[in-house]
Write an enzyme that holds these catalytic residues in place. Structure first.
Site, PDB file in Angstrom:
ATOM      1  N   ASP A  14      36.097  43.472  40.020  1.00  0.00           N
ATOM      2  CA  ASP A  14      36.976  42.378  39.557  1.00  0.00           C
ATOM      3  C   ASP A  14      38.340  42.300  40.256  1.00  0.00           C
ATOM      4  O   ASP A  14      39.372  42.122  39.577  1.00  0.00           O
ATOM      5  CB  ASP A  14      37.196  42.494  38.037  1.00  0.00           C
TER       6      ASP A  14
ATOM      7  N   ASP B 275      34.472  38.628  37.346  1.00  0.00           N
ATOM      8  CA  ASP B 275      34.535  38.090  35.997  1.00  0.00           C
ATOM      9  C   ASP B 275      34.396  36.574  36.119  1.00  0.00           C
ATOM     10  O   ASP B 275      35.065  35.951  36.947  1.00  0.00           O
ATOM     11  CB  ASP B 275      35.896  38.465  35.392  1.00  0.00           C
TER      12      ASP B 275
ATOM     13  N   LYS C  30      29.726  38.274  36.004  1.00  0.00           N
ATOM     14  CA  LYS C  30      29.514  38.716  34.625  1.00  0.00           C
ATOM     15  C   LYS C  30      30.439  37.960  33.684  1.00  0.00           C
ATOM     16  O   LYS C  30      31.479  37.460  34.093  1.00  0.00           O
ATOM     17  CB  LYS C  30      29.728  40.220  34.513  1.00  0.00           C
TER      18      LYS C  30
ATOM     19  N   CYS D  75      36.933  47.208  32.557  1.00  0.00           N
ATOM     20  CA  CYS D  75      35.706  46.957  33.329  1.00  0.00           C
ATOM     21  C   CYS D  75      35.302  48.128  34.223  1.00  0.00           C
ATOM     22  O   CYS D  75      34.115  48.398  34.384  1.00  0.00           O
ATOM     23  CB  CYS D  75      35.845  45.659  34.112  1.00  0.00           C
TER      24      CYS D  75
END
Length: 197
Positions: A8, A46, A105, A150
């Protein structure tokens, strides 16, 4: 086979972003320098639809409060990494051309997804495990944002799935919300994740 899993590194998690992690941009150049030393490079992104259930605005609540979802407690975040916005794109200096795979995700509006391997119900897979197994990858090194969410969830899940997992804290940055960083390190150590350095 050893893969670098870059978590991310997106504009919204870097200074000036909607959910900025202090120093998030400082890790970009050293991550790029590390990429050629691995057999594979995987990036996660993300990727939320507008009105995602993890957004405080969806619940008319204050950001960084916690609510109960069907899958358990959920931090309510500022709107971030909304599909199609500049904040969802990778940091412009990140070498995305080196990526063998990009995993997105958090696109299911009903459930958040911290881990690169599972959504937050801990059962719905992203497909990353299957990709790694078919590539013959047994070892993972994780870097990116944020250490305590994360990166932590991805590292713990990878270890539970039987991969040899290392996290490089010098190439991660944390939100450190309400003791979350200490809790993340404890969780990773309990899962036999190696903390490098």
């Amino acid at each position: 086979m050893h893969a670098l899993l870059v978590i991310d590194v997106q504009n919204d998690f870097c200074p000036g972003g909607a959910l900025a992690v202090a120093g998030g941009d400082e890790i970009v150049a050293p991550i790029n320098a590390l990429m050629p030393t691995f057999d594979a490079v995987i990036l996660t992104q993300d990727w939320h639809p507008a009105g995602h259930s993890s957004f405080a605005s969806t619940h008319k609540a204050d950001p960084m409060t916690v609510t109960q979802m069907p899958y358990g407690p959920q931090v309510l975040w500022p709107d971030h990494c909304v599909i199609g916005t500049p904040g969802a794109t990778f940091h412009p200096d990140l070498n995305t051309n080196a990526a063998d795979l990009i995993i997105r995700k958090g696109f299911n509006p009903a459930i958040d997804s911290y881990s690169a391997f599972f959504e937050n119900d801990h059962t719905t897979p992203t497909g990353l495990e299957g990709y790694l197994r078919t590539r013959g990858i047994t070892d993972l090194t994780l870097v990116g944002l944020a250490t305590d969410f994360c990166v932590n969830y991805s590292a713990v899940d990878a270890a539970k799935l039987g991969f040899n997992v290392t996290v490089k804290p010098d190439l991660c940055r944390a939100i450190d919300f309400d003791g979350s960083l200490d809790a993340a390190y404890a969780s990773m150590k309990d899962a036999n994740v190696k903390i490098a350095g």
